[in-house]
Write a protein that holds these residues in place. Sequence first.
Motif, short mmCIF file in Angstrom:
data_model
loop_
_atom_site.label_atom_id
_atom_site.label_comp_id
_atom_site.label_asym_id
_atom_site.label_seq_id
_atom_site.Cartn_x
_atom_site.Cartn_y
_atom_site.Cartn_z
N GLY A 72 -25.78 40.67 37.62
CA GLY A 72 -26.09 40.07 37.60
C GLY A 72 -27.85 39.87 38.01
O GLY A 72 -27.38 38.67 37.64
N HIS A 73 -28.19 40.70 37.39
CA HIS A 73 -29.75 40.87 37.25
C HIS A 73 -30.22 40.44 36.53
O HIS A 73 -31.99 40.59 36.04
CB HIS A 73 -29.97 41.85 38.08
CG HIS A 73 -30.88 42.14 39.48
ND1 HIS A 73 -31.96 42.20 39.81
CD2 HIS A 73 -30.37 40.80 40.48
CE1 HIS A 73 -32.11 41.98 41.15
NE2 HIS A 73 -30.84 41.64 41.43
N ASN A 74 -29.68 40.71 34.86
CA ASN A 74 -30.24 40.40 33.94
C ASN A 74 -31.40 39.13 33.49
O ASN A 74 -30.22 38.36 33.81
CB ASN A 74 -29.20 40.63 32.47
CG ASN A 74 -29.81 40.99 31.82
OD1 ASN A 74 -30.17 40.16 30.59
ND2 ASN A 74 -30.15 41.92 30.78
N ALA A 75 -32.50 39.32 32.95
CA ALA A 75 -33.25 38.16 33.56
C ALA A 75 -33.10 38.18 32.32
O ALA A 75 -32.40 35.85 32.06
CB ALA A 75 -34.86 38.25 32.43
N GLY A 76 -32.15 37.53 31.47
CA GLY A 76 -31.53 36.82 29.64
C GLY A 76 -30.42 36.45 30.13
O GLY A 76 -30.01 35.82 29.06
N GLY A 77 -29.61 36.52 31.04
CA GLY A 77 -28.44 36.55 32.00
C GLY A 77 -27.50 36.80 30.93
O GLY A 77 -26.55 36.38 30.43
N LEU A 78 -27.73 38.25 30.67
CA LEU A 78 -26.89 38.95 29.75
C LEU A 78 -25.32 38.68 30.23
O LEU A 78 -24.42 40.31 29.59
CB LEU A 78 -27.68 39.78 28.55
CG LEU A 78 -27.59 39.38 27.72
CD1 LEU A 78 -28.93 40.55 26.72
CD2 LEU A 78 -27.39 38.74 26.36
N GLY A 79 -25.06 38.94 31.53
CA GLY A 79 -24.06 38.86 32.66
C GLY A 79 -22.85 38.27 32.02
O GLY A 79 -22.57 38.43 33.30
N ILE A 80 -23.76 36.94 31.39
CA ILE A 80 -22.08 35.57 31.72
C ILE A 80 -22.27 35.05 30.34
O ILE A 80 -22.96 35.31 29.72
CB ILE A 80 -22.94 34.98 32.49
CG1 ILE A 80 -22.18 33.27 33.71
CG2 ILE A 80 -24.60 33.61 32.80
CD1 ILE A 80 -21.37 33.36 34.41
N CYS A 81 -21.54 33.78 29.97
CA CYS A 81 -21.89 33.47 29.09
C CYS A 81 -21.37 32.05 28.78
O CYS A 81 -20.58 31.67 30.58
CB CYS A 81 -20.82 34.33 28.00
SG CYS A 81 -18.58 34.36 28.46
N ASP A 82 -21.34 30.71 27.26
CA ASP A 82 -20.75 29.76 27.45
C ASP A 82 -19.10 30.20 27.25
O ASP A 82 -18.97 30.40 26.44
CB ASP A 82 -21.45 28.81 26.64
CG ASP A 82 -22.53 28.17 27.50
OD1 ASP A 82 -22.51 27.98 29.14
OD2 ASP A 82 -23.43 27.73 26.79
N ASP A 83 -18.71 29.47 27.79
CA ASP A 83 -17.17 28.83 27.61
C ASP A 83 -15.76 30.52 26.84
O ASP A 83 -14.66 30.13 26.43
CB ASP A 83 -17.44 28.50 25.58
CG ASP A 83 -18.09 26.93 25.88
OD1 ASP A 83 -17.54 26.55 26.83
OD2 ASP A 83 -18.86 27.00 24.70
N GLY A 84 -16.42 31.06 27.38
CA GLY A 84 -15.54 32.59 27.28
C GLY A 84 -14.98 33.21 28.60
O GLY A 84 -15.06 32.39 29.73
N LEU A 85 -14.86 34.39 28.85
CA LEU A 85 -14.15 35.46 30.08
C LEU A 85 -15.36 36.46 30.78
O LEU A 85 -16.38 36.58 29.38
CB LEU A 85 -12.89 36.21 29.39
CG LEU A 85 -12.46 37.02 30.50
CD1 LEU A 85 -11.67 36.37 31.87
CD2 LEU A 85 -11.45 38.28 29.66
#
Length: 459
Positions: A72-85
């Motif tokens: 979960g460390h990615n600075a750009g937040g690429l470990g999470i998303c809106d509306d998905g899984l």
Amino acid sequence: MSTHLTDNLRKKLNGKLIAQGDPEYDEARKVYNAMINKHPKMIAFCANVDDVVECVNTARENNLLLAIRSGGHNAGGLGICDDGLVIDLSMMKETKMDTSNNIIWVQAGILLKELDAITHTIGMSVPAGVVGTTGVAGLTLGGGLGHLTRRYGLSIDNLIEAEVVLANGSVVKANQNENPDLFWALRGGGGNFGVVVSFRFKMHPVSMPVGGPMFWDLSDAKSILQWYRNFLKTAPDDINGFFAFMVVPPIDHFPPEYHLKKMCAIVWCYTGDPEKAGEVFNPVRQLKKPAMDMVGTIPMPALQSMFDGLLPSGLQMYWKADFYNDISDEAIDVHLKHAATLPTMLSSMHLYPVNGAAARVNKQDTAWNYRDAFLSGVVLGIDPDPDNNEKMISWAREYWNDLHRFSSGGAYVNFTMDEGEEEVKNNYSANYQRLSQIKRKYDPNNLFRVNQNIKPAVM
Ligand SMILES: Cc1cc2nc3c(=O)[nH]c(=O)nc-3n(C[C@H](O)[C@H](O)[C@H](O)COP(=O)(O)OP(=O)(O)OC[C@H]3O[C@@H](n4cnc5c(N)ncnc54)[C@H](O)[C@@H]3O)c2cc1C
């Protein structure tokens, strides 16, 4: 999304599914960078490979946006998303050591400090990064720069095999013999090709290096940076040092007269003969006596987690990065100008060497293109208070803009935020085309697109 779909997936998982409306939802959707505030429909805490397969199939069959989160460390937040899984791998932390061959197998949820703690029990280390709470998975798939880069290469240079759940739900191995194209792409190409559920790494006999930071006053920074540049170009592989501009934190560890002072530092890691450490460090000590000299024999796990306390989860972070083939006196002057205006106590600028062993791997041998760069730079705006975001973001952008003319042409993907397609192409440079062809083979519909996205090649 229907409750039916959520209920169905929940029933099938051995791990845990947290969906919008569940009491743990807000905690579960957090990532390390508090500037990222995304709302996925569901977060699947996978317990095993079957769970990952189930999630990949569910996302594909139901056209759901899919994110993969390990540390979960990615600075750009690429470990999470809106509306998905979100496939979260933090429950998958099994490890196995093969001590006769110096190999360790780890599942994808393991953090750097957890890996270090295990390998240290037998006096070994896997080349990784400099903050212990970082995920091994994301760090490795982007490349993996750290204290052992000059000695043993990037993390990917020590990767022997990965086990991957592909977009079609199949589980495959990637190594030099099985799916070698996938293995090539995984070494730098990030989460574009599938969910990596485990890694097999080479370990090296690094246990008690001589390391730690030396600090100098900003008025000495020009000569220190010039010396650092000249020294590192020809230094033996067993000496690694990353350079930083930073503000000294007001904690007991540092003498009070330096608290909150802007300084420059080199954080060393020397893995050669400890008897010779004096010889190695004397030139810089003689050039300018460090204001604080904290270099000494140190357990590798302590060196690799030295900054963890300063950088807890939940800070606001904004990063801008570039590779540099050199650092001219003119570039040093640009650094000095912006170092003098570090906007918050945790904001900093780092330069990591990518020469030595990392540079002896051919540009075409892995997806990681910038093997001929000298330094990987990152300007880091960091602060707990969102009210400071505007000032630290504009500082980071101005610093980066002023330096960008000295760039090699791209940046290390793990040091960039979500900067868009053109930047991704620049970051992979001549390797982008091949990556895009391999993407077409393994993920033609771009199921794995919450990442530094490589688009599948068009036929
Ligand atoms: C404080 C701090 C210190 C850092 N220090 C270093 C350093 O010293 N050296 C260095 O090289 N980098 C460093 N980084 C950058 C780090 O490598 C990246 O942030 C990396 O993305 C973190 O990996 P993660 O698993 O924690 O991230 P996550 O946020 O979980 O994932 C990041 C990305 O990796 C992909 N991904 C993650 N897990 C998997 C998986 N199992 N399968 C497929 N794709 C996956 C995802 O698609 C996502 O795009 C640091 C970052 C921070 C915040």
